[in-house]
Design an enzyme around this catalytic site. Structure first.
Site, short mmCIF file in Angstrom:
data_model
loop_
_atom_site.label_atom_id
_atom_site.label_comp_id
_atom_site.label_asym_id
_atom_site.label_seq_id
_atom_site.Cartn_x
_atom_site.Cartn_y
_atom_site.Cartn_z
N LYS A 209 47.61 47.23 0.77
CA LYS A 209 48.91 46.74 0.28
C LYS A 209 48.72 45.39 -0.42
O LYS A 209 48.06 45.31 -1.43
CB LYS A 209 49.90 46.67 1.45
CG LYS A 209 49.87 47.91 2.36
CD LYS A 209 50.22 49.19 1.65
CE LYS A 209 50.19 50.36 2.64
NZ LYS A 209 50.32 51.65 2.01
N ARG B 118 26.13 51.12 7.37
CA ARG B 118 27.22 51.35 8.34
C ARG B 118 27.32 50.18 9.32
O ARG B 118 28.41 49.83 9.77
CB ARG B 118 27.01 52.69 9.05
CG ARG B 118 28.10 53.04 10.05
CD ARG B 118 28.25 54.53 10.35
NE ARG B 118 27.00 55.24 10.51
CZ ARG B 118 26.17 55.12 11.56
NH1 ARG B 118 26.48 54.32 12.56
NH2 ARG B 118 25.06 55.81 11.61
N ASP C 61 50.86 44.19 13.62
CA ASP C 61 50.55 44.70 12.27
C ASP C 61 51.20 43.74 11.29
O ASP C 61 52.42 43.67 11.18
CB ASP C 61 51.11 46.12 12.13
CG ASP C 61 50.77 46.75 10.78
OD1 ASP C 61 50.59 46.00 9.80
OD2 ASP C 61 50.71 47.99 10.70
C1 PLP Z 1 52.82 48.54 8.06
C2 PLP Z 1 51.73 49.51 7.76
N1 PLP Z 1 50.69 49.61 8.59
C3 PLP Z 1 49.68 50.48 8.36
C4 PLP Z 1 49.69 51.32 7.27
C5 PLP Z 1 48.57 52.29 7.06
O1 PLP Z 1 47.69 51.83 6.09
P1 PLP Z 1 46.77 52.77 5.18
O2 PLP Z 1 47.67 53.57 4.30
O3 PLP Z 1 45.90 51.79 4.46
O4 PLP Z 1 45.99 53.66 6.11
C6 PLP Z 1 50.76 51.24 6.36
C7 PLP Z 1 50.79 52.14 5.18
O5 PLP Z 1 51.78 52.30 4.51
C8 PLP Z 1 51.81 50.31 6.61
O6 PLP Z 1 52.86 50.19 5.79
#
Ligand code: PLP
Length: 372
Positions: A196, A47, A171
Site C-alpha cells: 500500500k 531465503r 496492523d
Molecule cells: C489493512 C490491511 N492489512 C493487510 C492487508 C493484506 O496485504 P496484502 O494484500 O499485501 O497481502 C491489506 C490488503 O488490502 C490491508 O488493507
C-alpha cells in the site's frame, strides 16, 4: 533524526563497492563460502538473507521505532507469520471489522489449526476486556479500521493485553509510520502490507512485521520467514525501500487531500454519512487526534439511495479508478461490500476511496459530476 531524514537515509548507505547512491539489486541466490567454512559478509542463501531485504528491514525498524523487522512477500504472509507463531490452543481477540483477508485467515486457516478467536468491537475497551480468556495470547487491532475508519485507542488495548500477559499487535498499513507510531503507544508488534502506502505506486507487493523487542515470539516469526520462505524478493524489497523515501511527503498530501474531499462530501445532500477520522464530527476524532500525526488518505462514504445509488456513483467517476487496494498515487474507488462477499457487515451503500495525489479540486469536481 526526524522521520523525513530517516525515510531518505535509513537502510540507504552509499554502496561501498562502487559509490552508487541508489543501492544495487542483489539477485544472487547464493553467496561464496570461504575455505574455512565461514561467510564473512554474512550472506549465504537468499531465503535466509539478502542485502536488499536487510536494508528494507533496517529502514522499517527505524521508521517504526522497533528493534527488528521481518520482511515478507505480502501483507497477508506477514499477518500469517504472527498467527503461526502462536501455539494450538491459544486464543486471539481480533476486531469485528478487521481487514477481510485477516478475518478469513483466522476463521478459515487458523481456527481449523486450533487457535480460538473472539471478534469484538475493538473501539470498546470494555468489550475487549470481557473477551479475555485464560489462554488469550494476542490482541490484534487495526486503526483506522477497514472500511468504516473506526478508531481504536492503541494504548488502552495494549494495557488490556499486557495485564492478561498477551501481546498487542497493530496492523499499521493504513496510517503508516508517518501517521501513527503504535510501538510508542504500547503495541508490541506492528504489521504492514507494504503493497500500500510504503510501496506507494501500486506496483509491488510485500509485507513486514516489526517488533519492539527481539524475544522468543519474534524469533519464531523470523524462523517462519526464513524456513517458510515467503520472503520479500530483492527487487520487491528495493522497490519498497525506494517508495519509503518519499513516504512522509506523500502521506502529508494524501491526508490533506482526503480531509478536503471528506469535508466536501460531509456537506453534500446526497451523502448519508462520511467516515474520516480527520472530521471533527467523527466519533473517534479525539482519540485519533491524540495518537495520529496525520489522519491518512483513506475514507469511506454512504450514498443515499442504497446499493444502486452507490454503484451509480462508482460507475460515473472519471478520475477515480474503480479498483481494490489503496495507498498509490492514483485515487481508487471501491464498492466494498461486493468485494468482501456475502458474509460482509459493510453497508451496501458504502464506497471506500483511497485518495491519491491528484489535485483535490479535480477529485471533488469528479465526485460532484458523479453524484449529479
Ligand atoms: C489493512 C490491511 N492489512 C493487510 C492487508 C493484506 O496485504 P496484502 O494484500 O499485501 O497481502 C491489506 C490488503 O488490502 C490491508 O488493507
Amino acid at each position: 533524526m526526524r522521520i523525513e531524514t530517516l525515510a531518505v537515509h535509513a537502510g540507504h548507505p552509499i554502496d561501498p563497492a562502487t559509490g552508487a547512491v541508489a543501492p544495487p539489486i542483489y539477485l544472487s541466490t547464493t553467496f561464496e563460502r570461504q575455505a574455512d567454512g565461514s561467510y564473512p559478509q554474512g550472506y549465504n542463501y537468499i531465503r535466509d538473507n539478502n542485502p536488499n531485504r536487510d536494508a528494507l528491514e533496517k529502514c522499517l525498524s527505524e521508521l517504526e521505532a522497533g528493534v527488528a523487522t521481518a520482511a515478507f512477500s505480502s501483507g497477508s504472509a506477514a499477518t500469517m507469520s504472527v498467527f503461526q507463531a502462536l501455539l494450538p490452543g491459544n486464543h486471539v481477540i481480533a476486531p469485528l471489522d478487521a481487514y477481510s483477508g485477516t478475518s478469513s485467515l483466522l476463521r478459515e486457516i487458523f481456527v481449523p489449526w486450533n487457535l480460538s478467536v473472539t471478534f469484538v468491537d475493538m473501539t470498546n475497551p470494555k468489550e475487549v476486556q470481557q473477551a479475555i480468556q485464560p489462554n488469550t495470547r494476542l490482541i490484534w487491532l487495526e486503526t483506522p479500521s477497514n472500511p468504516m475508519l473506526k478508531i481504536t485507542d492503541i494504548g488502552k488495548i495494549a494495557d488490556i493485553a499486557h495485564q492478561a500477559n498477551a501481546l498487542c499487535v497493530c496492523d499499521n498499513t493504513w496510517a503508516t509510520p508517518i501517521g501513527q507510531s503504535p510501538l510508542n503507544n504500547g503495541a508490541d508488534l506492528v504489521v504492514h502490507s507494504t503493497t500500500k502506502y510504503l510501496g506507494g505506486h501500486s506496483d509491488v507487493m510485500g509485507g513486514a512485521v516489526i517488533t519492539k523487542v527481539e524475544d522468543d515470539f519474534f524469533n519464531t516469526i523470523r524462523k517462519i520467514q526464513k524456513t517458510g520462505g515467503a520472503i520479500a524478493s530483492p527487487f520487491d524489497a528495493w522497490l519498497v525501500l525506494r517508495g519509503i523515501q518519499t513516504l512522509p511527503y506523500r502521506m502529508r498530501a494524501h491526508s490533506e487531500n482526503a480531509l478536503k474531499v471528506a469535508t466536501f462530501l460531509s456537506h453534500h445532500s446526497k451523502i448519508e454519512a462520511v467516515h474520516y477520522p480527520g472530521l471533527q464530527q467523527h466519533p473517534g476524532h479525539e482519540i485519533a487526534a491524540s495518537q495520529m500525526h496525520l489522519f491518512g488518505g483513506m475514507l469511506s462514504f454512504q450514498v443515499k439511495g442504497g446499493k444502486e445509488a452507490a454503484f451509480a456513483v462508482a460507475a460515473k467517476v472519471k478520475i477515480f479508478t474503480r479498483a481494490t487496494s489503496l495507498g498509490g498515487v492514483e485515487s481508487l474507488i471501491e464498492h466494498r461490500a461486493s468485494i468482501e462477499g456475502p458474509k460482509t457487515k459493510t453497508p451496501e451503500n458504502l464506497l471506500r476511496v483511497s485518495i491519491g495525489l491528484e489535485h483535490p479540486d479535480d477529485l471533488i469536481e469528479d465526485l460532484i459530476q458523479a453524484l449529479e
